[in-house]
Motif scaffolding. Structure first.
Motif, PDB file in Angstrom:
ATOM      1  N   CYS A  19       0.839  -1.204   0.000  1.00 58.37           N
ATOM      2  CA  CYS A  19       0.000   0.000   0.000  1.00 58.37           C
ATOM      3  C   CYS A  19       0.874   1.254   0.000  1.00 58.37           C
ATOM      4  O   CYS A  19       0.574   2.228  -0.687  1.00 58.37           O
ATOM      5  N   ILE A  25      -2.542  -3.013  -6.176  1.00 59.26           N
ATOM      6  CA  ILE A  25      -3.304  -3.793  -7.167  1.00 59.26           C
ATOM      7  C   ILE A  25      -2.380  -4.386  -8.248  1.00 59.26           C
ATOM      8  O   ILE A  25      -2.437  -5.601  -8.485  1.00 59.26           O
ATOM      9  N   GLU A  58      -5.755   6.468   0.874  1.00 63.78           N
ATOM     10  CA  GLU A  58      -5.344   5.766  -0.340  1.00 63.78           C
ATOM     11  C   GLU A  58      -5.044   4.291  -0.080  1.00 63.78           C
ATOM     12  O   GLU A  58      -5.479   3.424  -0.828  1.00 63.78           O
ATOM     13  N   THR A  61      -8.202   2.378   0.677  1.00 57.57           N
ATOM     14  CA  THR A  61      -8.996   2.251  -0.547  1.00 57.57           C
ATOM     15  C   THR A  61      -8.423   1.170  -1.455  1.00 57.57           C
ATOM     16  O   THR A  61      -9.166   0.348  -2.007  1.00 57.57           O
ATOM     17  N   GLN A  62      -7.092   1.143  -1.626  1.00 54.70           N
ATOM     18  CA  GLN A  62      -6.456   0.105  -2.434  1.00 54.70           C
ATOM     19  C   GLN A  62      -6.772  -1.277  -1.859  1.00 54.70           C
ATOM     20  O   GLN A  62      -7.081  -2.219  -2.605  1.00 54.70           O
ATOM     21  N   GLU A  64      -9.291  -2.273   0.088  1.00 55.69           N
ATOM     22  CA  GLU A  64     -10.696  -2.638  -0.106  1.00 55.69           C
ATOM     23  C   GLU A  64     -10.987  -2.954  -1.579  1.00 55.69           C
ATOM     24  O   GLU A  64     -11.737  -3.877  -1.878  1.00 55.69           O
ATOM     25  N   THR A  65     -10.374  -2.208  -2.473  1.00 58.21           N
ATOM     26  CA  THR A  65     -10.569  -2.460  -3.911  1.00 58.21           C
ATOM     27  C   THR A  65     -10.005  -3.823  -4.294  1.00 58.21           C
ATOM     28  O   THR A  65     -10.629  -4.568  -5.069  1.00 58.21           O
ATOM     29  N   ALA A  68     -12.497  -6.347  -3.176  1.00 61.95           N
ATOM     30  CA  ALA A  68     -13.705  -6.288  -4.009  1.00 61.95           C
ATOM     31  C   ALA A  68     -13.470  -6.881  -5.392  1.00 61.95           C
ATOM     32  O   ALA A  68     -14.371  -7.493  -5.976  1.00 61.95           O
ATOM     33  N   GLN A  69     -12.270  -6.711  -5.938  1.00 65.90           N
ATOM     34  CA  GLN A  69     -11.951  -7.243  -7.266  1.00 65.90           C
ATOM     35  C   GLN A  69     -11.545  -8.719  -7.242  1.00 65.90           C
ATOM     36  O   GLN A  69     -11.261  -9.294  -8.288  1.00 65.90           O
TER      37      GLN A  69
END
Length: 183
Positions: A19, A25, A58, A61-62, A64-65, A68-69
């Motif tokens: 992170c 990601i 940030e 958010t990364q 959690e994304t 989610a992905q």
């Protein structure tokens, strides 16, 4: 970097470093195994990321994304023996996140990614047949796949050093690689 196991379970320190790099990601996409974290690590690290990262959260958010992905799966204990091993490891390691990560990796025979010196030493004795990776090995693998320039990679490693407060220990196999890039 070849991962010899179906899954790679990340400890909190690796998540924080990825992170901090701002490239969680893409780094996760470069790993050739299913990447997971424990519920214990997710619950605590998400809170840490939200508290530490004031840049509009940030890091959180990364994180959690990625979940989610489906790039990052969250796992919990599936048996009493995993929970019992977790309790025993907490006694040995003194940290819930590393203990949960090691206990699940041990029972499911998954690779582990951690930079914690005590956890690496403990896990090498406890499960020498399981692969242990580090932040630098995973970032180097990603940078090789993505063909990052030296300047791009230096920027990533600088963020890991300053935002993640990470520097490789003196005996890390990639210390020379890190030092050459950071000059």
């Amino acid at each position: 970097m070849q991962i010899r196991h179906s899954h790679l379970i990340l400890d909190a320190c690796c998540i924080l470093n990825f992170c901090a790099s701002r490239y969680l990601i893409p780094i996760l996409k470069s790993i050739s195994a299913q990447v997971v974290v424990t519920v214990v690590v997710k619950e605590r690290e998400l809170l840490t990321l939200q508290r530490l990262d004031t840049d509009e959260n940030e890091g959180a958010t990364q994180f959690e994304t990625a979940i989610a992905q489906g790039l990052l799966s969250v796992v919990d204990f599936e048996s009493e023996s995993e929970e019992e091993t977790f309790v025993n490891y907490v006694f040995e390691l003194g940290d819930d996140g590393e203990s949960a990560t090691c206990a699940i990796a041990f029972h499911r025979e998954w690779a582990i990614a951690t930079d914690d010196k005590k956890a690496v030493s403990f896990f090498q004795k406890e499960a020498p047949h399981l692969q242990i990776l580090s932040t630098l090995e995973i970032i180097k693998n990603w940078s090789d796949q993505a063909n990052l320039t030296s300047d791009q990679l230096r920027s990533v490693l600088t963020d890991v050093r300053t935002r993640g407060r990470y520097a490789p220990p003196r005996n890390h196999p990639l210390l020379g690689w890190w030092q050459n890039l950071m000059q």
